[in-house]
Scaffold this motif. Sequence first.
Motif, PDB file in Angstrom:
ATOM      1  N   GLY A   1       0.669  -1.196  -0.100  1.00 34.96           N
ATOM      2  CA  GLY A   1       0.319  -0.472  -0.077  1.00 34.96           C
ATOM      3  C   GLY A   1       0.844   1.233  -0.127  1.00 34.96           C
ATOM      4  O   GLY A   1       0.653   2.368  -0.374  1.00 34.96           O
TER       5      GLY A   1
ATOM      6  N   ARG B   1      14.999  -4.824  -7.845  1.00 37.76           N
ATOM      7  CA  ARG B   1      14.990  -4.838  -8.939  1.00 37.76           C
ATOM      8  C   ARG B   1      14.264  -4.979  -9.801  1.00 37.76           C
ATOM      9  O   ARG B   1      14.358  -3.991 -11.462  1.00 37.76           O
ATOM     10  N   LEU B   2      12.991  -5.122  -9.645  1.00 34.61           N
ATOM     11  CA  LEU B   2      12.174  -5.746 -10.501  1.00 34.61           C
ATOM     12  C   LEU B   2      10.794  -4.854 -10.036  1.00 34.61           C
ATOM     13  O   LEU B   2      10.944  -3.845  -9.239  1.00 34.61           O
TER      14      LEU B   2
ATOM     15  N   GLY C   1       6.467  -4.444 -11.087  1.00 37.02           N
ATOM     16  CA  GLY C   1       5.315  -4.323 -11.358  1.00 37.02           C
ATOM     17  C   GLY C   1       4.946  -6.330 -11.039  1.00 37.02           C
ATOM     18  O   GLY C   1       5.047  -7.070 -10.163  1.00 37.02           O
TER      19      GLY C   1
ATOM     20  N   ARG D   1       6.937   5.272  -3.605  1.00 34.90           N
ATOM     21  CA  ARG D   1       5.545   4.312  -5.404  1.00 34.90           C
ATOM     22  C   ARG D   1       4.788   5.079  -5.951  1.00 34.90           C
ATOM     23  O   ARG D   1       3.823   4.836  -6.793  1.00 34.90           O
TER      24      ARG D   1
ATOM     25  N   ASP E   1       6.226   8.267  -7.705  1.00 36.29           N
ATOM     26  CA  ASP E   1       6.729   8.306  -9.115  1.00 36.29           C
ATOM     27  C   ASP E   1       7.992   8.511  -8.717  1.00 36.29           C
ATOM     28  O   ASP E   1       8.343   9.323  -7.700  1.00 36.29           O
TER      29      ASP E   1
ATOM     30  N   VAL F   1      11.003   7.819 -11.016  1.00 31.92           N
ATOM     31  CA  VAL F   1      11.725   8.907 -11.055  1.00 31.92           C
ATOM     32  C   VAL F   1      11.447  10.708 -10.812  1.00 31.92           C
ATOM     33  O   VAL F   1      12.922  10.630  -9.680  1.00 31.92           O
TER      34      VAL F   1
END
Lengths: 331, 292
Positions: free
Chosen positions: A47, A101-102, A104, A185, A187, A189
């Motif tokens: 969440g 590193r992963l 979604g 969570r 954004d 960037v």
Amino acid sequence: MRRYAATLGAAGALLGLTYLLPAFQNYQLATVAAYLCATAGLTVLTGQCGQLSLGHGALMATGAYTVALMQSAVGSLPLSLAAGVAVTTAAGAVIGLAAARLRGPYLAGVTLAVAVVVPGITTMFDDVLGGDQGRTFYLAPPPFGYDFPFERWQAWIALTAALLTMLLLGNLTASRYGRAFRAVRDDEVAARLCGIHVARTQILAFVVSAAAAGLGGGVLAVLALSVSPGAFSLTLSLFLVMAIVVGGLGSLAGAVWGAILLVALPDLTARVTEVFALPPALAQRLEGNLPLAVFGITLIVVMILAPGGIQGLVRRARSLLPPVPSVNRGR
Amino acid sequence: MDRLVFLTVDGLSRGAVYATMALALVLIWRGARIVNFAQGAMAVAAAYVAHSVTAATGSFWLGFAAAIAAGPALGWLVERLVMRHVGHDRPLNAVIVALGLVLLITAVLGIVYGNEFRPAPAAFDRTALQLGGVPLLSPYDVFVFGTVAVTVGALALLFTRSRVGLRLRASAFAPEVSRLLGVNVSGMLLLGWVLAAGVGALAGMLIIPTEFGLHPNAMDRSFVVAFTAAVVGGLDSPAGAVIGGLAVGLVLSFVGGYLGDQVTPLAIIVLLLAVLLIRTDGLFATPAARRI
């Protein structure tokens, strides 16, 4: 300061509740508390930090098996629970390193693999872990004499663990680390541009949430006085996700709703099926499967119609009520 | 040496089925950017339809045909009733809804059929034929290779040589532009789900007889293996899915044959993590534009 007061208040109220409730309801309260450790941890991870884990059932298993082994070897409950948290924290750090590193669906896939595969490890080392049968262990009786109900003692253990978890996680999410979680969570960037170390933040979230899941699993083992792979199947992992989504992603209050649902829904469906006098074969099939179906449908419907979950509805209802001072001034 | 040959053939045969399942995942990922975590459960549902039809008619092949028809029908239902209503503001939404489907489908199967293992007969004999004293292919392996080859070939033809295939690819890569050019994008999305569910059902029909039998959770582990295969190949590439499937099948067969069957679950995780840590998007994916 308010958070400590709230925790103390909750502790007092719950303490009183354990004296009012009969044994079985105390046991259910304890089960809610055990699940709450795990759902609160998962809420922080999914969440707040935006990483979905389908492997938290396996992390609970890690904590539970550690507690079972430690209880048999040493027998000191605080030590066993601490060891359970420590081992799960280490496991969480390993998965968290990969998780950072992963993205979604890839992360969901890896954690799904963990959830499906880890119960099989118990048969790999069946002389230690007891294979499909699992292990049972001994828990010292409550230190208040033998007429003190054992379920109340278990409820105290579980509630202590849950309150501690909620307090620590509440403090964490209100701190700058919590803000970093939410920034990552929303954004990644932008978070990086603000000087947040994204990977480190994600690993921290995973480690913290794994530790909470390990504690929850350990407490669950203390409630059942046994561990077996069947108790920590893929379904448990999916249930945990269901609980936090339906409870309301993103807030720890949602985790409480979710933990209550996990215990209440199967109980409710069982009662509903009892009302209709069904042939025993059908009743037996419904018993295990109807809660699954209800959970599945609830998950789909909530996700499509009310992504805020129960806590979102509560918040909306509260905002509909007129604020008290303005009502007085209007008259 | 005999053992090596046997394990290689067995690995390729299993890998071919994993490749089919992986292909189903790739089909939906390319069209909708969704990893369908309910793929395994949907395949099991189709296999139960086959079980019922076979029990009612006494014909294995009628059951097989029923499963291949039921798969796409279920895909159609899932897309129309559920998936098209999922908000896409967060990539996790579709994953979570798919998990809800997993719970729902396994529960319904458990209520209707019970949670016992049921025997799932294979279409052909599974004992390997000897060739010069060396056990080689079994008739079932031949059937698997043939079916998978025809499926993959048909899909390749559909996507590269037909007008529908062109529309499918166009609406997957540039939905807005395709819509402006008059392509029925939502229809193409539906077609993608129907195709994928059909391919998934076929994979389920081929894989379940080689496992413990028919059970509401029969595909859990196979789904994870197929996901691994799809990731090894890069979720975007159908050719990668086939290569990934064969590679994963071989790895698991060798690990199981030389180190013991109990080790294969661990091998799946290690393989999945290793591939993802080396190339975050799988080995055969074409690198997308880099984000800053």
